[in-house]
Design a protein around this motif. Structure first.
Motif, short mmCIF file in Angstrom:
data_model
loop_
_atom_site.label_atom_id
_atom_site.label_comp_id
_atom_site.label_asym_id
_atom_site.label_seq_id
_atom_site.Cartn_x
_atom_site.Cartn_y
_atom_site.Cartn_z
N ILE A 41 -11.73 -2.35 -16.54
CA ILE A 41 -11.93 -1.54 -15.33
C ILE A 41 -13.33 -1.74 -14.79
O ILE A 41 -13.54 -1.80 -13.57
CB ILE A 41 -11.64 -0.05 -15.63
N CYS A 44 -13.40 -4.80 -12.81
CA CYS A 44 -12.85 -4.52 -11.48
C CYS A 44 -13.88 -3.89 -10.57
O CYS A 44 -14.01 -4.24 -9.39
CB CYS A 44 -11.62 -3.62 -11.59
N VAL A 53 -5.53 -2.87 -7.30
CA VAL A 53 -5.25 -3.07 -8.73
C VAL A 53 -3.79 -2.71 -9.01
O VAL A 53 -3.32 -1.65 -8.58
CB VAL A 53 -6.17 -2.20 -9.62
N LEU A 55 -1.58 -1.88 -12.15
CA LEU A 55 -1.69 -1.52 -13.57
C LEU A 55 -0.29 -1.49 -14.17
O LEU A 55 0.59 -0.79 -13.68
CB LEU A 55 -2.34 -0.14 -13.69
N LEU A 96 -10.76 4.52 -13.02
CA LEU A 96 -9.67 4.29 -12.07
C LEU A 96 -9.80 5.20 -10.86
O LEU A 96 -9.60 4.77 -9.71
CB LEU A 96 -8.32 4.53 -12.75
N VAL A 103 -5.11 1.94 -6.72
CA VAL A 103 -4.49 1.56 -7.99
C VAL A 103 -2.99 1.84 -7.92
O VAL A 103 -2.58 2.98 -7.67
CB VAL A 103 -5.12 2.34 -9.17
N SER A 123 -3.16 7.36 -11.14
CA SER A 123 -3.01 6.24 -10.23
C SER A 123 -2.78 6.75 -8.81
O SER A 123 -2.33 7.88 -8.61
CB SER A 123 -1.86 5.33 -10.67
N ASP A 124 -3.05 5.91 -7.84
CA ASP A 124 -2.92 6.32 -6.44
C ASP A 124 -1.49 6.21 -5.95
O ASP A 124 -1.03 7.05 -5.16
CB ASP A 124 -3.84 5.45 -5.57
#
Length: 264
Positions: A41, A44, A53, A55, A96, A103, A123-124
């Motif tokens: 990460i 990144c 990203v 994942l 993240l 993400v 996560s998004d």
């Protein structure tokens, strides 16, 4: 590029593929995996051309949570091991959330515990295969939620439902997770990889600073009132409007063409 070990990372054309790589252990999170995840990460964060990203987990499962075999083997030394693993996990989740790039979690099989379920909640955007299953699981082994789940889950599904999920540990199907708001989209198992990559390409073609600012505002807004967010929204929009990408976006609308964003 990180092409071996418990975490794999490849960044091509602005798209990072970040993969948990302990398929024989259902990508169970050992301290070693979590340390490698933090390192990936951070790579990144430092990549100048990163746009998005993806994942995911290698093998049949996204992540089964903490490595219970590794935990059990520690015996009375487990608290020290848990403190180390949890510190890495907290750093990974924070990394993240603070990453400017969106993400996308691409989920197959089980996403369980702080490792699996926690990364999903942090996560998004979440794309799940139809056969995916979600489980909080912490209280089943006499522990409490980690990876921020005690906060993120209630933001996603509401306090009452989050409390029920965390205390009773139901196995949640992909369809149920979609209805609850835990995942964004459900696709047939065979289409998961393609659907995740298609969305990644769509986001990678977007205006990176605008996407980053939007992500930051939304996550920051979960802990503040609407009124408190208004001034920060106004400041951010004004800042973005002075960038070349904003002018390009407006021109593209007027000229009825796709915009070409540069991040400036």
């Amino acid at each position: 590029m990180i092409d071996k070990g418990p975490v794999l990372l490849d960044i091509t054309d602005g798209i990072a593929r970040l993969r948990l790589n302990r398929p024989d252990a259902a990508n169970g999170m050992s301290a070693e995996l979590l340390s490698a995840l933090c390192d990936a990460i951070m790579v990144c964060h430092g990549h100048p051309d990163l746009r998005v990203v993806v994942l995911s987990g290698e093998g049949a499962n996204f992540c089964a949570g903490g490595d219970v075999r590794a935990f059990a083997a520690k015996g009375e030394k487990l608290p020290d091991y848990i403190r180390q693993a949890t510190a890495f996990l907290q750093n990974a989740v924070t990394g993240l959330l603070r990453l400017e790039a969106p993400v996308i979690a691409s989920v197959q099989g089980f996403a369980a515990g702080g490792g699996g379920f926690g990364l999903v909640c942090a996560s998004d955007i979440v794309i799940a295969a139809e056969s995916a299953k979600f489980l909080a699981g912490a209280t089943r082994v006499a522990m409490a939620p980690d990876a921020g789940v005690s906060v993120t889950l209630s933001r996603l599904v509401g306090l009452r439902r989050a409390m029920s999920i965390l205390l009773t540990n139901p196995v949640i199907s992909a369809a149920e997770a979609l209805q609850m708001g835990i995942v964004t989209k459900v696709v047939p198992d065979a289409e998961l990889a393609d659907a995740s990559l298609a969305l990644a390409r769509e986001l990678a073609a977007g205006a990176p600073k605008a996407l980053a600012a939007t992500k930051r505002l939304v996550w920051a807004g979960t802990g503040t009132s609407i009124e408190q967010c208004l001034s920060e929204e106004a400041r951010t929009v004004a800042e973005l409007s002075g960038m070349a990408d904003a002018r390009e976006g407006l021109a593209a609308v007027i000229e009825r063409r796709k915009p070409v964003f540069t991040g400036r």
